[in-house]
Design an enzyme around this catalytic site. Sequence first.
Site, mmCIF file in Angstrom:
data_model
loop_
_atom_site.group_PDB
_atom_site.id
_atom_site.type_symbol
_atom_site.label_atom_id
_atom_site.label_comp_id
_atom_site.label_asym_id
_atom_site.label_seq_id
_atom_site.Cartn_x
_atom_site.Cartn_y
_atom_site.Cartn_z
ATOM 1 N N ARG A 182 -22.672 31.705 16.181
ATOM 2 C CA ARG A 182 -21.389 31.157 15.741
ATOM 3 C C ARG A 182 -21.632 29.933 14.853
ATOM 4 N NH1 ARG A 182 -16.405 29.321 19.695
ATOM 5 N NH2 ARG A 182 -17.992 27.938 20.591
ATOM 6 N N ASP A 468 -16.525 21.734 26.584
ATOM 7 C CA ASP A 468 -17.016 21.670 25.215
ATOM 8 C C ASP A 468 -15.938 21.019 24.358
ATOM 9 O OD1 ASP A 468 -15.109 23.622 24.699
ATOM 10 O OD2 ASP A 468 -16.561 25.196 24.229
#
Length: 567
Positions: A182, A468
Amino acid sequence: MDLGTYGFPTPTAKNIISNYDAPEGVEVRGRYDAEFAKILTKDALKFVADLQREFRNHIKYALECRKEAKRRYNEGALPGFDPATRYIREGDWICAPVPPAVSDRKVEITGPVERKMIINALNSGAKVFMADFEDALSPSWENLMKGQVNLKDAVAGTITFHDKGRNKVYKLNDEIAKLFVRPRGWHLPEAHILIDGEPATGCLVDFGLYFYHNHSTFRRSQGGGFGPFFYLPKMEHSREAKIWNKVFEKAEKMTGIERGSIRATVLIETLPAVFQMDEILYELRDHSVGLNCGRWDYIFSYVKTFHAHPDRLLPDRVQVGMSQHFMKSYSDLLIRTCHRRGVHAMGGMAAQIPIRDDPVANEAALELVRKDKLREVKAGHDGTWAAHPGLIPSCMEIFNNNMGNAPNQITTMKREDAAKLTEEDLLQIPRGVRTMEGLRLNTRVGIQYVAAWLTGSGSVPLYNLMEDAATAEISRVQNWQWLKYGVELDGDGLGVKVSKELFGRVVEEEMDRIEKEVGKDKFKKGMYKDACKIFTRQCTSPTLDDFLTLDAYNYIVVVHPVELSKL
């Protein structure tokens, strides 16, 4: 902090010269390292520069369109399905067939591109490992370049790690997960690499360097003739998917591989994108392998999209789960859309982590994971995400028990009932209460995450959950919205309105709590005070910043002068 050209910090006092062999018009301002130089070759940098030069104006236009959409939402408009693209939503087209190498994606694990993490994740028993340059990574120069080195070694199958503290060597098993990567979102710059005097687009650096060095090896070792495979974050409109499709086509053409070799899954993690799912798949139809419910970012996006709408305040973040009607509708429509177009519909993240010192609490957490994964597989999802290797067996068992030997549910779970979902279903206001504990948790988590991010960690275990950037963003924007509209708190805070004065006291008290929890020595050595300033400023700003990490990025950029003869 002294900010230089382009709003980034001026070079450090250390007179370290960056001696990368860069092509004309490219300036590498990150620290020189011989290992990094094997990634930042002249040809690889030229590959990235060619992508940047061809697509930078398209990217700038897409980001301007985001600003225009934001203006409309702030003036009272709501996101919705675009009448102009009804023909795409109602058409009978399908995406290219899913490559056999990734037909089974029942459980995927995610994490940053740290060396030991990569080995453990690939060995975890998951079907896929998503190596993350985005929300799980603090994008310092060291992290980014070490990540590229690590992935190159992983694709080659040579990656090892010697844990000197445990005197243990980690290496890959014979059978490993498929690797997806990603890159960062369109909005994030890479200040350590200038192309024609401008910071490079972060995602083109991440994609370009990884693809250039690994495409041929990956296709032989993991892709079965396809790949590399990617996850694409933070899109708001199909025009952004169209740019990615053009990037893929150009990369394939430049390296001489077949069109449609690169495959990508798009994270539907912004509210505007849920109304563009068919269109996003249509633009990527030769390069798509599905969509994913990026539910934490999706909650963040709901608040951000409606931050000027006082009638759409969210309850405490712990209450905004998949049972909320707008969240369930989002998941159901994603499944129907993906299966109608012949690609995977991936479920959301299980953020729990094992609680090793409390078996009762650990079992309770695992039971929550099982229930969530059972809901996903019965709804029709083809796979799910987990944040920790310890969750893989439980998640895999749920999907295997309910899917049998089938690699996915693309042809068996069409979910035509979801065709009846309306804009109102996708926008329904969440129900729940707003409490003092919710305000405190947001503040405590937000500050600790930013402190970790500033010191190089983008994925942080806090209170038995893996946090996160997405979960930190929920904390930030929720605090901002509650402050903006003077929310009256429920529960123990009954009758108390959120104000700057109240928030100031909460920040002070939560900083004391953090110091006690982490210990005085760690608190002093960490960047908790800087993190507190950043997070507090973001929560109390008159206008809501788009991304927390864009502001914090200035604190981790360290540039070095370039030898004049190299320019």
